[in-house]
Design an enzyme around this catalytic site. Sequence first.
Site, PDB file in Angstrom:
ATOM      1  N   ASN A  23       0.854  -1.201   0.000  1.00 19.77           N
ATOM      2  CA  ASN A  23       0.000   0.000   0.000  1.00 19.77           C
ATOM      3  C   ASN A  23       0.883   1.242   0.000  1.00 19.77           C
ATOM      4  OD1 ASN A  23       0.565   0.814   2.843  1.00 19.77           O
ATOM      5  ND2 ASN A  23      -0.325  -1.201   3.228  1.00 19.77           N
ATOM      6  N   LYS A  44     -10.246  -4.044  19.061  1.00 17.31           N
ATOM      7  CA  LYS A  44      -8.817  -4.384  19.120  1.00 17.31           C
ATOM      8  C   LYS A  44      -8.287  -4.362  20.551  1.00 17.31           C
ATOM      9  CE  LYS A  44      -8.023  -2.805  14.371  1.00 17.31           C
ATOM     10  NZ  LYS A  44      -7.180  -3.678  13.556  1.00 17.31           N
TER      11      LYS A  44
HETATM   12  O1  PMT Z   1       3.169   6.056   6.552  1.00 20.79           O
HETATM   13  P1  PMT Z   1       2.571   7.406   6.158  1.00 20.79           P
HETATM   14  O2  PMT Z   1       2.692   7.645   4.666  1.00 20.79           O
HETATM   15  O3  PMT Z   1       3.121   8.520   6.987  1.00 20.79           O
HETATM   16  O4  PMT Z   1       1.009   7.322   6.417  1.00 20.79           O
HETATM   17  C1  PMT Z   1       0.528   7.226   7.733  1.00 20.79           C
HETATM   18  C2  PMT Z   1      -0.675   6.286   7.806  1.00 20.79           C
HETATM   19  C3  PMT Z   1      -1.807   6.826   6.943  1.00 20.79           C
HETATM   20  C4  PMT Z   1      -0.280   4.890   7.333  1.00 20.79           C
HETATM   21  C5  PMT Z   1      -1.083   6.224   9.327  1.00 20.79           C
HETATM   22  O5  PMT Z   1      -1.445   7.508   9.757  1.00 20.79           O
HETATM   23  C6  PMT Z   1      -2.236   5.284   9.547  1.00 20.79           C
HETATM   24  O6  PMT Z   1      -3.406   5.606   9.393  1.00 20.79           O
HETATM   25  N1  PMT Z   1      -1.895   4.011   9.942  1.00 20.79           N
HETATM   26  C7  PMT Z   1      -2.884   2.924  10.075  1.00 20.79           C
HETATM   27  C8  PMT Z   1      -3.145   2.326   8.731  1.00 20.79           C
HETATM   28  C9  PMT Z   1      -4.102   1.133   8.799  1.00 20.79           C
HETATM   29  O7  PMT Z   1      -3.744   0.082   8.372  1.00 20.79           O
HETATM   30  O8  PMT Z   1      -5.273   1.374   9.372  1.00 20.79           O
HETATM   31  P2  PMT Z   1      -6.380   0.227   9.619  1.00 20.79           P
HETATM   32  O9  PMT Z   1      -7.588   1.037   9.963  1.00 20.79           O
HETATM   33  O10 PMT Z   1      -6.476  -0.675   8.459  1.00 20.79           O
HETATM   34  O11 PMT Z   1      -5.827  -0.572  10.845  1.00 20.79           O
HETATM   35  C10 PMT Z   1      -6.136  -0.208  12.193  1.00 20.79           C
HETATM   36  C11 PMT Z   1      -4.994  -0.561  13.108  1.00 20.79           C
HETATM   37  O12 PMT Z   1      -4.779  -1.968  13.130  1.00 20.79           O
HETATM   38  C12 PMT Z   1      -3.660   0.057  12.757  1.00 20.79           C
HETATM   39  O13 PMT Z   1      -3.042   0.453  13.949  1.00 20.79           O
HETATM   40  C13 PMT Z   1      -2.888  -1.082  12.099  1.00 20.79           C
HETATM   41  O14 PMT Z   1      -1.484  -0.963  12.306  1.00 20.79           O
HETATM   42  C14 PMT Z   1      -3.447  -2.281  12.847  1.00 20.79           C
HETATM   43  N2  PMT Z   1      -3.437  -3.513  12.069  1.00 20.79           N
HETATM   44  C15 PMT Z   1      -4.158  -3.621  10.924  1.00 20.79           C
HETATM   45  C16 PMT Z   1      -4.168  -4.812  10.232  1.00 20.79           C
HETATM   46  C17 PMT Z   1      -3.422  -5.900  10.743  1.00 20.79           C
HETATM   47  N3  PMT Z   1      -3.394  -7.058  10.106  1.00 20.79           N
HETATM   48  N4  PMT Z   1      -2.715  -5.763  11.867  1.00 20.79           N
HETATM   49  C18 PMT Z   1      -2.713  -4.586  12.561  1.00 20.79           C
HETATM   50  O15 PMT Z   1      -2.061  -4.475  13.596  1.00 20.79           O
END
Ligand code: PMT
Length: 423
Positions: free
Chosen positions: A231, A366
């Site tokens: 991504n 979570k």
């Molecule tokens: O890296 P940059 O370009 O600076 O951009 C920053 C960002 C947009 C990546 C950052 O600000 C951000 O939003 N990070 C979370 C991205 C994400 O995957 O969001 P999510 O809503 O899909 O996941 C929620 C949380 O679960 C996150 O903390 C993620 O790390 C965690 N997760 C998700 C999937 C997975 N399999 N394991 C996880 O731990």
Amino acid sequence: MVCALLATASPWDMSSLAARRILLGITGGIAAYKCCDLLRQLTGAGAEVQVVMTEAATAFVTPLTLQALSGRPVRTALLDPAAEAAMGHIELARWAEVMLIAPASADAIARLAQGQANDLLSTCYLAFDGPKFLAPAMNQAMWRAPATGRNVATLEVDGVTVLGPASGVQACGDEGPGRMVEPNALVSALAAWAGAKAPTTTEPSPWAGRHIVITAGPTREALDPVRYLTNRSSGQQGFALAEAAAEAGAQVTLISGPVTLPTPPGVTRVDVESALDMLAATEAAFDTADLVIAVAAVADYRAGAVAPQKLKREGTEGLTLNLVPNPDIIATLGARRGPGAHPVLVAFAAETENVVAHAEGKRSRKGVDFVVANDVSRADIGFNSADNCVTVVGPAGAEALPKMSKQALSAQLLNRFAAALRP
Ligand code: PMT
């Protein structure tokens, strides 16, 4: 009258304003419109700004506009039962590290010089015993009036730093001294104060001796020896947090997917590729962590089986991928820890709609203490950009922060997480 901080303003690094608590007093005058730009610059540098307006100021710029720019309700009334229960004038004065009154009208200057306490701004001024800055703005004849000169001199004797005024054509058509100093010069003056203050602070950092684990960047999920799913995460937000945490005195482990960023000074970096690698590295660091911040954009799926040879195009109508879900890393840690136990857990949330509602759902699913939600449908924040604009959903509810650099945001986020640290 132009103070030395203005003359030497330009070399100051605006990052010194990150997480500084500024009480911005606005009084009635046409220059009040410049406060929108002033506020945008201060919050953009990461400062936390609480606006207090006199009644006259609200005739020139609306509290709603300033609330939107500061991310905090604007305070206007001294006798406001609801606000007094939340943060009264004494609490506002205790909260602030520095006070700036801009624009300061002739009337406000006279009242402050006399020690009057007949509205919220003047009571805050009296109750606040930290550094005070004042940017006069008025007609040139009013500025030259002996009474104004006496009042300004009194305030200077009291220790107030007077910034300006500037000279030039005035809104009323006159020309001469009395224009409010431009917002960027006021911001530079505050940055100079903040930069000069930083090395002398003796307050112990809440992060000294603490271990912070941060995941950052994307993961890469292999399809065959040369192709993968990934991504647009650049790692900037996670690396900015790691840098701020190290600067605050923490021991930092940064577990990063493939990115092109240099390792921040003092940070221990663990490079990983896939979600399974990231899970293993995070679990290994978990036992000694005081805080885990999951910033990484982890791929939700990986190939059910990685092709051992490069997938061939020839002889195929199309390609159907069989994907299986990856483990949820932060939810795995949440389940392992249990509610409210050690360490503090923080997830980020990449959303495109109903940001707060989805973030609240993720917080409970979570099992984390905080969710930092950003709207990734915006091109100017979130993925692969220098700035971010987030809502922090935590034990006390949701708090929307204004847009600012990822560096400035990191300092503000750490302040909020520090309050939740377990002994
Ligand atoms: O890296 P940059 O370009 O600076 O951009 C920053 C960002 C947009 C990546 C950052 O600000 C951000 O939003 N990070 C979370 C991205 C994400 O995957 O969001 P999510 O809503 O899909 O996941 C929620 C949380 O679960 C996150 O903390 C993620 O790390 C965690 N997760 C998700 C999937 C997975 N399999 N394991 C996880 O731990």
